[in-house]
Design a protein around this motif. Structure first.
Motif, short mmCIF file in Angstrom:
data_model
loop_
_atom_site.label_atom_id
_atom_site.label_comp_id
_atom_site.label_asym_id
_atom_site.label_seq_id
_atom_site.Cartn_x
_atom_site.Cartn_y
_atom_site.Cartn_z
N GLY A 142 5.56 8.81 6.92
CA GLY A 142 6.39 8.86 5.63
C GLY A 142 7.37 7.86 5.39
N ALA A 143 7.78 7.07 6.34
CA ALA A 143 8.84 6.05 6.26
C ALA A 143 8.55 4.47 5.60
N SER A 144 7.26 4.46 5.55
CA SER A 144 6.67 2.98 4.97
C SER A 144 7.30 2.77 3.50
N LYS A 145 7.69 1.65 3.35
CA LYS A 145 8.40 1.08 2.10
C LYS A 145 7.19 0.64 1.24
N SER A 146 5.85 0.64 1.70
CA SER A 146 4.74 0.17 0.96
C SER A 146 3.71 1.17 0.95
N LYS A 147 4.11 2.60 0.84
CA LYS A 147 3.17 3.59 0.78
C LYS A 147 2.15 3.63 -0.21
N PRO A 148 0.72 3.69 0.10
CA PRO A 148 0.39 4.42 1.33
C PRO A 148 0.21 3.99 2.45
N TYR A 149 0.35 2.32 2.30
CA TYR A 149 0.12 1.53 3.63
C TYR A 149 1.03 1.61 4.39
N CYS A 150 0.92 1.39 5.83
CA CYS A 150 1.45 1.63 6.97
C CYS A 150 2.34 0.05 6.95
N ASP A 151 3.75 0.13 7.18
CA ASP A 151 4.55 -1.30 7.18
C ASP A 151 5.03 -1.31 8.59
N SER A 152 4.60 -0.35 9.71
CA SER A 152 5.09 -0.11 11.08
C SER A 152 6.50 0.36 11.38
N ALA A 153 6.97 1.06 10.17
CA ALA A 153 8.27 1.71 10.05
C ALA A 153 8.17 2.92 11.18
N HIS A 154 7.10 3.35 11.40
CA HIS A 154 7.03 4.48 12.60
C HIS A 154 7.81 3.92 13.80
N ALA A 155 7.75 2.58 14.33
CA ALA A 155 8.44 2.21 15.36
C ALA A 155 9.94 2.46 15.23
N LEU A 156 10.57 2.15 13.90
CA LEU A 156 12.01 2.24 13.75
C LEU A 156 12.42 3.57 13.95
N ILE A 157 11.65 4.57 13.64
CA ILE A 157 12.11 6.03 13.59
C ILE A 157 11.45 6.80 14.66
N ASP A 158 11.02 6.29 15.72
CA ASP A 158 10.34 6.98 16.67
C ASP A 158 9.46 8.22 16.53
N PHE A 159 8.68 7.74 15.44
CA PHE A 159 7.44 8.75 15.09
C PHE A 159 6.57 9.13 16.43
N GLU A 160 6.16 10.39 16.53
CA GLU A 160 5.47 10.82 17.40
C GLU A 160 4.55 11.83 16.88
N SER A 161 3.33 11.82 17.26
CA SER A 161 2.25 12.39 16.94
C SER A 161 0.99 11.94 17.63
#
Length: 75
Positions: free
Chosen positions: A52-71
């Motif tokens: 949900g943190a990508s600035k280019s939704k629906p595409y991934c921009d690797s923002a998950h690494a910055l927010i420590d997304f875990e799933s």
């Protein structure tokens, strides 16, 4: 998870991979539909945002690494 579809008698494979702590990776020949049903044809591989943190939704921009997304999803 694999989704098979038939187009004019040809069997085509679309693969959807749920990456741990990362994006959804979709590969194959497919259409991505928006809320209004507009189709964006894709061939090859795309990464879709799960965090949900990508600035280019629906595409991934690797923002998950910055927010420590875990799933870690298991079937």
């Amino acid at each position: 998870m694999r989704v098979r579809r038939f187009v004019e008698g040809l069997k085509m494979t679309v693969e959807i991979r749920i990456n741990d702590d990362d994006s959804l990776e979709v590969s194959g020949d497919f259409d991505l539909l928006d809320e209004e049903g507009n189709a964006y044809n894709h061939h090859g591989k795309i990464r879709l945002c799960r965090c949900g943190a990508s600035k280019s939704k629906p595409y991934c921009d690797s923002a998950h690494a910055l927010i420590d997304f875990e799933s870690k999803v298991r079937a």
